[in-house]
Write a protein that holds these residues in place. Structure first.
Motif, mmCIF file in Angstrom:
data_model
loop_
_atom_site.group_PDB
_atom_site.id
_atom_site.type_symbol
_atom_site.label_atom_id
_atom_site.label_comp_id
_atom_site.label_asym_id
_atom_site.label_seq_id
_atom_site.Cartn_x
_atom_site.Cartn_y
_atom_site.Cartn_z
ATOM 1 N N GLN A 51 18.731 -3.708 -8.948
ATOM 2 C CA GLN A 51 18.145 -5.034 -8.786
ATOM 3 C C GLN A 51 19.024 -6.101 -9.435
ATOM 4 O O GLN A 51 19.187 -7.189 -8.898
ATOM 5 C CB GLN A 51 16.744 -5.067 -9.404
ATOM 6 N N MET A 97 5.823 -3.303 0.490
ATOM 7 C CA MET A 97 7.212 -3.011 0.904
ATOM 8 C C MET A 97 7.212 -1.624 1.542
ATOM 9 O O MET A 97 6.190 -0.939 1.503
ATOM 10 C CB MET A 97 8.098 -3.048 -0.336
ATOM 11 N N HIS A 101 5.975 2.857 -1.056
ATOM 12 C CA HIS A 101 6.651 2.437 -2.285
ATOM 13 C C HIS A 101 5.676 1.824 -3.276
ATOM 14 O O HIS A 101 5.799 2.029 -4.470
ATOM 15 C CB HIS A 101 7.731 1.397 -1.965
ATOM 16 N N TYR A 126 1.176 -9.328 -11.739
ATOM 17 C CA TYR A 126 1.357 -8.834 -10.377
ATOM 18 C C TYR A 126 0.178 -9.238 -9.500
ATOM 19 O O TYR A 126 0.335 -9.660 -8.358
ATOM 20 C CB TYR A 126 1.523 -7.309 -10.380
ATOM 21 N N HIS A 204 8.869 -8.303 -22.706
ATOM 22 C CA HIS A 204 9.878 -7.355 -22.229
ATOM 23 C C HIS A 204 10.866 -6.991 -23.333
ATOM 24 O O HIS A 204 11.269 -5.826 -23.455
ATOM 25 C CB HIS A 204 10.619 -7.920 -21.015
ATOM 26 N N TRP A 211 11.369 1.267 -26.194
ATOM 27 C CA TRP A 211 12.075 2.331 -25.461
ATOM 28 C C TRP A 211 13.279 2.825 -26.260
ATOM 29 O O TRP A 211 13.557 3.993 -26.345
ATOM 30 C CB TRP A 211 12.550 1.820 -24.097
HETATM 31 C C1 LIG Z 1 15.225 -0.283 -17.310
HETATM 32 C C2 LIG Z 1 13.896 -0.071 -16.596
HETATM 33 C C3 LIG Z 1 13.086 1.067 -17.212
HETATM 34 C C4 LIG Z 1 13.083 -1.350 -16.666
HETATM 35 O O1 LIG Z 1 12.949 -2.071 -17.815
HETATM 36 N N1 LIG Z 1 12.140 -3.120 -17.559
HETATM 37 C C5 LIG Z 1 11.789 -3.095 -16.249
HETATM 38 C C6 LIG Z 1 10.921 -4.037 -15.598
HETATM 39 C C7 LIG Z 1 9.616 -3.662 -15.263
HETATM 40 CL CL1 LIG Z 1 9.057 -2.085 -15.654
HETATM 41 C C8 LIG Z 1 8.756 -4.553 -14.599
HETATM 42 C C9 LIG Z 1 9.213 -5.830 -14.268
HETATM 43 C C10 LIG Z 1 10.529 -6.220 -14.611
HETATM 44 C C11 LIG Z 1 11.365 -5.309 -15.273
HETATM 45 CL CL2 LIG Z 1 12.966 -5.767 -15.675
HETATM 46 C C12 LIG Z 1 12.388 -1.990 -15.649
HETATM 47 C C13 LIG Z 1 12.270 -1.604 -14.218
HETATM 48 O O2 LIG Z 1 12.621 -2.763 -13.443
HETATM 49 C C14 LIG Z 1 12.443 -2.733 -12.072
HETATM 50 C C15 LIG Z 1 11.619 -1.798 -11.448
HETATM 51 C C16 LIG Z 1 11.471 -1.787 -10.051
HETATM 52 C C17 LIG Z 1 12.135 -2.722 -9.245
HETATM 53 C C18 LIG Z 1 11.979 -2.667 -7.783
HETATM 54 C C19 LIG Z 1 11.411 -1.558 -7.176
HETATM 55 C C20 LIG Z 1 11.250 -1.446 -5.788
HETATM 56 C C21 LIG Z 1 11.658 -2.481 -4.991
HETATM 57 C C22 LIG Z 1 11.655 -2.703 -3.582
HETATM 58 C C23 LIG Z 1 11.150 -1.805 -2.506
HETATM 59 O O3 LIG Z 1 10.354 -0.909 -2.830
HETATM 60 O O4 LIG Z 1 11.530 -2.012 -1.337
HETATM 61 C C24 LIG Z 1 12.220 -3.926 -3.346
HETATM 62 N N2 LIG Z 1 12.565 -4.472 -4.587
HETATM 63 C C25 LIG Z 1 12.231 -3.601 -5.576
HETATM 64 C C26 LIG Z 1 12.386 -3.725 -6.970
HETATM 65 C C27 LIG Z 1 12.931 -3.668 -9.883
HETATM 66 C C28 LIG Z 1 13.098 -3.666 -11.272
#
Ligand SMILES: CC(C)c1onc(-c2c(Cl)cccc2Cl)c1COc1ccc(-c2ccc3c(C(=O)O)c[nH]c3c2)cc1
Length: 229
Positions: A51, A97, A101, A126, A204, A211
């Motif tokens: 992303q 999406m 998903h 959300y 965050h 983590w």
């Molecule tokens: C390092 C990790 C553990 C983390 O740390 N903070 C967050 C995190 C979390 Cl857990 C929530 C919000 C923001 C952040 Cl940075 C995250 C995970 O961030 C994500 C998770 C999931 C997507 C995501 C998934 C699917 C789709 C999709 C489709 O399905 O077609 C189209 N676009 C999508 C984007 C983006 C970013």
């Protein structure tokens, strides 16, 4: 209505938003069948890394962005990455999406080692985004406005960023009137989401710290953009 410049700006931003998406071969990994906390964390890390790459490409297409001071470009990206990803993951969770998903993404976020105190505000956000039923153009413009926030840490030439953001804000205001004529307050409600995004961005930082405590590894790109490790 819309000036010629605004029509061009809308097209460039919408096209870039559509063009730069996480590739299918990455997002379809969400459908694999391991659901351990560890596996979920790894998958979400992969999603976030992909992303961020998509976000950087999208940002380069924002008219005027590449004319900003180079260090300010970095400061804007670092300052907005989490908020832009909340918006993108909100779209993935709300806009149904690619089939399936939505549920698996929600499940994996719930079971990835994020403490309950952050899960609540995250899913409230959300839900509040889902209730707005934004059209794609509004999502693209709101993401752009988030990226072009002048008062991010370390931004030197804030007026230059303000000028770019103002153009996009003006365009979003008109888009809201066009797509939500019965809701005169719709534009104000959208901007209210930006305030909620700032709060989530603070949560965050604490999520990352917790983590790290459980010595979860992030990718080099995430370490760089989030100043961790
Ligand atoms: C390092 C990790 C553990 C983390 O740390 N903070 C967050 C995190 C979390 Cl857990 C929530 C919000 C923001 C952040 Cl940075 C995250 C995970 O961030 C994500 C998770 C999931 C997507 C995501 C998934 C699917 C789709 C999709 C489709 O399905 O077609 C189209 N676009 C999508 C984007 C983006 C970013």
């Amino acid at each position: 209505e819309f000036t010629t410049e605004q029509q061009a700006l809308m097209r460039v931003i919408t096209d870039a938003y559509n063009k730069h998406q996480i590739p299918q071969d990455v997002t379809k990994k969400l459908l694999q069948d391991q659901y351990s906390t560890e596996e979920n964390f790894l998958l979400l890390t992969e999603m976030a890394t992909s992303q961020v790459q998509v976000l950087v490409e999208f940002t380069k297409n924002i008219p005027g962005f590449l004319s900003l001071d180079r260090e300010d470009q970095i400061a804007l990206l670092k300052g907005s990455a989490v908020e832009a990803m909340f918006l993108r993951s909100a779209q993935a969770l709300n806009k149904k999406m690619p089939i399936g998903h939505t549920e698996v993404l929600e499940e994996r976020i719930h079971k990835s080692g994020i403490s309950e105190e952050f899960i609540k505000p995250m899913f409230n956000f959300y839900k509040s985004i889902g209730e707005l039923h934004m059209v794609l153009e509004e999502q693209a413009l709101l993401t752009t406005i988030t990226i072009l926030t002048p008062d991010r840490p370390y931004v030197k030439d804030q007026p230059a960023v303000e000028r770019l953001q103002e153009n996009v804000l003006d365009l979003l205001r008109k888009m809201c009137v066009l797509h939500h004529p019965q809701e005169p307050q719709y534009f104000a409600r959208l901007l209210g989401r930006l305030t909620e995004l700032r709060t989530l961005s603070h949560y965050h930082a604490e999520m990352l710290a917790s983590w790290k405590v459980n010595n979860h590894k992030f990718t080099p790109l995430l370490c760089e953009i989030w100043d961790v490790q």
